[in-house]
Write a protein that holds these residues in place. Structure first.
Motif, mmCIF file in Angstrom:
data_model
loop_
_atom_site.group_PDB
_atom_site.id
_atom_site.type_symbol
_atom_site.label_atom_id
_atom_site.label_comp_id
_atom_site.label_asym_id
_atom_site.label_seq_id
_atom_site.Cartn_x
_atom_site.Cartn_y
_atom_site.Cartn_z
ATOM 1 N N TYR A 272 -13.098 46.488 29.360
ATOM 2 C CA TYR A 272 -12.000 46.362 30.053
ATOM 3 C C TYR A 272 -12.103 44.589 30.545
ATOM 4 C CZ TYR A 272 -10.150 44.772 34.884
ATOM 5 O OH TYR A 272 -9.600 43.963 35.868
ATOM 6 N N GLY A 273 -13.850 44.322 30.442
ATOM 7 C CA GLY A 273 -14.274 43.259 31.147
ATOM 8 C C GLY A 273 -13.504 42.186 30.039
ATOM 9 N N ALA A 276 -9.205 42.196 29.670
ATOM 10 C CA ALA A 276 -8.300 42.076 30.408
ATOM 11 C C ALA A 276 -9.160 40.160 30.790
ATOM 12 C CB ALA A 276 -9.223 42.674 31.564
ATOM 13 N N MET A 301 -11.497 56.275 36.745
ATOM 14 C CA MET A 301 -12.119 54.788 37.411
ATOM 15 C C MET A 301 -10.966 53.812 36.963
ATOM 16 S SD MET A 301 -15.996 55.252 34.402
ATOM 17 C CE MET A 301 -16.178 52.739 35.087
ATOM 18 N N LEU A 347 -2.959 43.778 31.197
ATOM 19 C CA LEU A 347 -4.159 44.075 32.095
ATOM 20 C C LEU A 347 -4.838 43.321 33.233
ATOM 21 C CD1 LEU A 347 -6.273 44.859 28.995
ATOM 22 C CD2 LEU A 347 -5.269 46.929 30.822
ATOM 23 N N LYS A 348 -3.017 42.175 34.018
ATOM 24 C CA LYS A 348 -3.423 41.980 35.281
ATOM 25 C C LYS A 348 -3.722 42.502 36.168
ATOM 26 C CE LYS A 348 0.038 38.847 35.942
ATOM 27 N NZ LYS A 348 0.862 38.196 35.193
ATOM 28 N N VAL A 350 -4.176 45.631 36.565
ATOM 29 C CA VAL A 350 -4.791 46.933 36.462
ATOM 30 C C VAL A 350 -6.234 46.398 37.323
ATOM 31 C CG1 VAL A 350 -6.789 48.206 34.999
ATOM 32 C CG2 VAL A 350 -4.112 47.233 34.516
ATOM 33 N N ARG A 352 -10.022 46.026 38.216
ATOM 34 C CA ARG A 352 -11.610 46.900 38.263
ATOM 35 C C ARG A 352 -12.174 47.833 38.189
ATOM 36 N NH1 ARG A 352 -14.971 41.708 40.510
ATOM 37 N NH2 ARG A 352 -13.816 40.467 39.897
ATOM 38 N N PRO A 353 -12.446 48.386 36.861
ATOM 39 C CA PRO A 353 -13.176 49.694 36.995
ATOM 40 C C PRO A 353 -13.868 50.094 38.281
ATOM 41 C CG PRO A 353 -14.281 48.861 35.274
ATOM 42 C CD PRO A 353 -13.278 47.642 35.959
ATOM 43 N N ARG B 270 -14.704 36.383 28.058
ATOM 44 C CA ARG B 270 -15.303 37.122 27.775
ATOM 45 C C ARG B 270 -16.752 37.510 28.755
ATOM 46 N NH1 ARG B 270 -14.986 39.523 22.449
ATOM 47 N NH2 ARG B 270 -12.913 39.220 21.385
ATOM 48 N N TYR B 272 -17.012 36.306 31.896
ATOM 49 C CA TYR B 272 -16.957 36.775 33.157
ATOM 50 C C TYR B 272 -16.536 38.022 33.347
ATOM 51 C CZ TYR B 272 -13.200 37.893 36.866
ATOM 52 O OH TYR B 272 -13.105 38.840 38.025
ATOM 53 N N GLY B 273 -15.995 38.343 32.602
ATOM 54 C CA GLY B 273 -15.444 40.278 32.179
ATOM 55 C C GLY B 273 -16.619 41.016 32.128
ATOM 56 N N VAL B 274 -17.348 40.375 31.545
ATOM 57 C CA VAL B 274 -18.626 41.176 30.815
ATOM 58 C C VAL B 274 -19.728 41.110 32.454
ATOM 59 C CG1 VAL B 274 -20.746 41.592 29.942
ATOM 60 C CG2 VAL B 274 -18.662 41.060 28.865
ATOM 61 N N ASN B 277 -18.784 43.199 35.366
ATOM 62 C CA ASN B 277 -18.276 45.143 35.266
ATOM 63 C C ASN B 277 -18.780 45.714 34.185
ATOM 64 O OD1 ASN B 277 -15.106 45.051 36.235
ATOM 65 N ND2 ASN B 277 -14.972 42.893 34.563
ATOM 66 N N TYR B 279 -22.396 48.016 34.479
ATOM 67 C CA TYR B 279 -23.404 48.801 34.685
ATOM 68 C C TYR B 279 -24.460 49.583 34.463
ATOM 69 C CZ TYR B 279 -19.699 50.688 37.443
ATOM 70 O OH TYR B 279 -18.065 51.208 38.211
ATOM 71 N N ARG B 352 -9.812 35.828 38.298
ATOM 72 C CA ARG B 352 -10.226 36.295 36.624
ATOM 73 C C ARG B 352 -10.310 34.800 36.138
ATOM 74 N NH1 ARG B 352 -6.805 41.536 34.815
ATOM 75 N NH2 ARG B 352 -7.923 42.696 36.012
#
Lengths: 367, 367
Positions: A272-273, A276, A301, A347-348, A350, A352-353, B270, B272-274, B277, B279, B352
């Protein structure tokens, strides 16, 4: 109907729901038919193919199921439009390569599609969301019965329906389902399943990608034999195998969530990260990450995201669909940027999971 | 002051600002001093080291700059606490390995730190945010003058201050700056810069990671010679070189943004996204992605995020800092999960990344 009416809009099929549609993305039955005393398309001269098309097309257009439909000769479709039809799994790559003398009749719901002069004179297919092989078979059987009254099918009392290639001889039927199997792939059990399914006389192949590659963890399972088995038996047999694959996939997901929940959430969160927030992303990476996000939707999620959005993005992020939105020809790099832009935009909203409240329990993953 | 008071809270230093602090994370000056007629720590027997510590420590604690400070013998610190001090760059790895007979005096602001019986009897350092070498030098010079009155330094009129290792002989000064150079790394110009800087008699090394690795694109530049050059000249020379490195980094960023803005945004988005988000995430990946996010903050891609949050995460996500928050001993896998949890939580309210309104113009990146 103008083909552009639906080619530039999201695929209607993405929004539909059906039984077991978390795992079975769609069901499909296609039959191959040929007209007596006309040469097979591969043998026919162009003039013959045009004649065949002219004879078959009005019959198909006249079907009650095609009252609201798009009908076109392949030479009137642009390369991009043809490719869009391939990306939506409505026509084969082979048919997309055809020109004058081949045609296409497609209904508005994209649930019924007839290719004229592909490998056979007629390749007609019915599509249904989720696991609905029987329904797809009944739909195509109705179409077949209608056409049989108007067209003189090539039929042998001993062999059944005659086809250009002997692999389709007999019933001329190909029953298939498109499956999303991220659990079996993550658990590294997919190859074992493919081997077992192959032994049962069924074919398994990646639906996207080249060769054995299965981008997006999407697989197609279909019958290989068309001779010596009644259509309803083929449907029944595939249904039984699919039920088992569904169970294996559910079990894989449940086991993964029980034993390595963080690993599963990690894959989904990162997917997702990146989707998006990327500014450049290839079609291949997109497929694989969308697959994980789809799994995340199944696991709840994404509280406010529906399955349809992800299924739609599976289709809309493909090359021809991206090209269709732009007048100038895009290079691969530009497409990667456009794809990322579309994903960021779509995905704006959506959220975060979130870690599933259950931490990913078995119940959440059961149908 | 109890060391736990500051060890479990975010590093105070992260929130501070200074000149050019987008590129120069901090400035540091340390001096090495030894006491006449006492054996160097490496030669001394344990009893001698304890005696030396007992003699030096009250003098350091009595400094006006240490009125609110933490003072401890190294054997009273746990392995985790020592490691935390290393992760904050307050003590060396070598000093963390010391026990009875070695000590540490640190002020609350973490701007002044004195190691007793590291390689030399005294290793005292002043730290300042941003480019403030002169200020750091003046601070440590004051401390040095104070201590000189109380302690009998080993000094030779011809050689200057005597030190355990000849590389520190003379002024005993090491002037350094911690630089964030993602632009030069992304533009693949960093090795060229390192070679040039080395030729000027300065050392460049990655601050995190092993060997030549520079995790998080963080580099330390420092003087190599301590003999035959006045302290203020060393500071002046380093300042000149740093001004050039800053200019090169600014130019690299500007050029990248001009020529490949999408590539830069793609890296940052990318990252930031990772981070927001995942785990599970290793310390190494975290450093490298935080570096990109820090670049994004500089480019104003994160409207509501300040530099301090990222600088703080650089420190708080390191192994000992994570361990400190948990009573039971964490394995590497658990730490990766805890790190990811902290990042998700801390980045929860960070919006974001947005494409900079300017599309990443030169002006935005200039100090």
């Amino acid at each position: 109907m103008d083909i552009n009416q639906f080619l530039i809009t999201p695929a209607e099929s993405a929004g539909r729901t059906g039984p077991h549609d978390r795992i079975v993305m769609s069901s499909r039955v296609r039959v191959a038919r040929n007209i007596k005393s006309l040469p097979f398309p591969g043998w026919a001269k162009k003039a013959d193919r045009v004649k065949t098309l002219d004879q078959i097309r009005p019959a198909v257009e006249g079907l009650p199921q095609m009252s609201d439909s798009f009908s076109e000769s392949m030479d009137n479709l642009s390369a991009v439009d043809k490719q869009i039809l391939v990306e939506r799994h409505l026509i084969s790559r082979e048919h997309a390569a055809k020109n004058a003398g081949s045609g296409l009749v497609l209904n508005r719901e994209e649930s019924l599609c007839v290719m004229i002069n592909e490998e056979d004179h007629l390749r007609m297919q019915a599509l249904r969301p989720g696991l609905q092989l029987k329904q797809a078979w009944l739909a195509i059987d109705q179409v077949d019965s209608h056409l049989e009254k108007k067209l003189d099918y090539a039929f042998s009392p001993t062999l059944g329906f005659l086809t250009a290639c002997p692999t389709n001889l007999g019933t001329g039927i190909r029953v298939s389902a498109m499956l999303h199997l991220p659990g079996l792939v993550l658990a590294e059990q997919i190859n074992q399943i493919i081997t077992s399914v192959n032994k049962l006389g069924l074919a398994v192949r990646g639906l996207y990608g080249e060769g054995t590659e299965a981008l997006g963890n999407v697989f197609q399972v279909s019958n290989q034999m068309t001779l010596g088995e009644a259509e309803t038996d083929i449907v029944e047999r595939l249904n039984k195998v699919l039920a088992q694959i569904i169970e294996h996939e559910e079990n894989s997901r449940a086991t993964l969530l029980e034993r390595k929940p963080k690993t599963v959430f990690n894959h989904i969160g990162r997917a997702y990260g990146v989707l998006a927030n990327a500014y450049s992303i290839t079609s291949k990476e997109t497929m694989n990450l969308l697959s994980l996000m789809k799994l995340g939707v199944d696991l709840e999620m994404f509280s406010d995201t529906n399955k349809a959005l992800i299924d739609e993005l599976f289709i809309l992020t493909q090359p021809a669909h991206l090209q269709k939105q732009h007048s100038e020809k895009l290079g691969a790099e530009e497409r990667d940027a456009m794809r990322a832009e579309m994903l960021r935009e779509r995905l704006k909203n959506v959220g975060r999971p979130l870690t599933p409240p259950s931490g990913g329990s078995l119940d959440k993953t059961k149908e």
